[in-house]
Write an enzyme that holds these catalytic residues in place. Sequence first.
Site, short mmCIF file in Angstrom:
data_model
loop_
_atom_site.label_atom_id
_atom_site.label_comp_id
_atom_site.label_asym_id
_atom_site.label_seq_id
_atom_site.Cartn_x
_atom_site.Cartn_y
_atom_site.Cartn_z
CB VAL A 96 30.18 41.74 44.84
CG1 VAL A 96 31.21 40.72 45.55
CG2 VAL A 96 31.19 42.66 43.79
N GLY B 244 40.07 44.15 43.99
CA GLY B 244 39.03 43.01 43.38
C GLY B 244 39.35 41.82 43.86
CG ASP C 218 37.68 52.94 43.04
OD1 ASP C 218 36.89 52.50 43.56
OD2 ASP C 218 38.47 52.40 42.18
CE LYS D 297 39.45 49.88 44.11
NZ LYS D 297 39.22 49.83 42.91
N GLY E 299 34.46 43.36 38.91
CA GLY E 299 33.54 42.12 38.25
C GLY E 299 32.95 41.33 39.37
#
Length: 436
Positions: free
Chosen positions: A18, A136, A203, A207, A308
């Site tokens: 990132v 994301g 994960d 979140k 991504g």
Amino acid sequence: MTTEYRRLRVALLGAGSVGSQVAALLLQHEAELADRAGAHLELVGVAVRDIDAPRDTDIPRELLTTDAEPLLVGSDIVIELMGGIEPARSYLLQALSAGADVVTGNKALLATHGPALFEAADQVGASVHYEAAAAGAIPIIRPLRDSLAGDRVQRILAIVNGTTNYILDRMDLEGADYADVLADAQRLGYAEADPTADVEGYDAAQKAAILASLAFHTAVPLDAVHREGITSVDAPLIEAARKAGYVVKLLAVCERRTDDGREAISVRVHPALVRRDHPLASVHGANNAVFVQAEAAGDLMFYGAGAGGVQTASAVLGDLVSAARRHIAGGIGVGESTRANLPILPIGRATTRYQITLEVDDRPGVLATVAGILADGRVSIATVEQTIIPGDEQARARLVIGTHTALEQDLGETVQRLASSGVVYRVVSVLRMEGD
Ligand code: NDP
Ligand code: HSE
């Protein structure tokens, strides 16, 4: 004529998947971002572990440093994209205490030390921006924090882990085996070499804690999030769900409910059956989606890339522009409002519908015994389907029972009683049904 903007010093901690994209876009769109932010955003340094490590984008070598500390004190905005707890936590606290606004995509850090960071920011009137930390590239933090600040969120059902959605989606579409698809996910770079954080739901739980905190104005610690992963989901279970008109998804469920006459919240991550005509059922591949139900706004769906490098960099740069605008304007920083401070229910107090699949002896009175145990356990039957297991020498049948909304604690005790009832040969599966 070019506008003369005030100069803001921006430090970047981390130039991996990132961070390297953030650096590249920041340098490439410098003039445009200055017009949007109302400030010239000058990248003054990029902290990494190894200056000579290969990077996804070209970052001028003179910006790279292995010494993050000097960047923390002299910068107006610090972007943290290193990941992990330490030294990220200490660096951000140091940056905030020096008066910098911070931007981070670090869900692990926010889910465990978020309140300390927000407190540190409040003390100096700085702000913490973290759009990239959940789902994301999908704008969901700002919609929850700002756009829906005047509404009452009732429920969030979210697919927030791309790796597990990719695995479950391929199992559903191709009838593939869990182990084969996981190997593909690792080869394609969706899952880590050690995929535990993804497949065991850690994960997604981080979140969920972040989303629930914002949605319900309540600090939700990570250990208050009930978590189950997808490792026990096998091909027959997916196939049975498909035949019944459902798809299996790993969901983060955050909901407001009344428990014993008081308002409370439930936050959990687990595989669930989702009806095929629900918007979340059409989220394919490694995509993420957040389905929000709010009292006045009704149903809202946010969809897109949950991970991504370049996609996530979009969320980080949006935060950078916001941070710059705030830094110039001054005033109170954006943080979290946790004033509602609602109690967080243990999993036993959650309520939902369930699908219970049993293998039972196919003889008179069995169905009545099963129905009696469910009734005694305060679990109301909505649907029952019985099929004879073909070629079974023991004359067994498969019972698929759909329940009305029941209390998790009642359901768990009832399933235990069914298992030891003498008429149930095997409890095949118990799945929560969400979104009906
Ligand atoms: P990477 O592992 O690809 O990159 C981490 C970077 O941080 C590397 O450049 C590394 O340096 C640097 N770094 C690590 N430790 C230190 C240290 N102690 N001092 C200085 N530099 C250090 O991570 P990602 O880019 O994938 O993720 C960054 C953050 O963004 C994480 O919090 C992640 O959870 C979050 N995020 C990531 C998404 C994704 O799709 N990747 C999506 C959403 C959020 P070096 O290169 O020299 O090793
Ligand atoms: N491992 C995460 C996923 C990356 O699969 O969604 C984004 O947080």
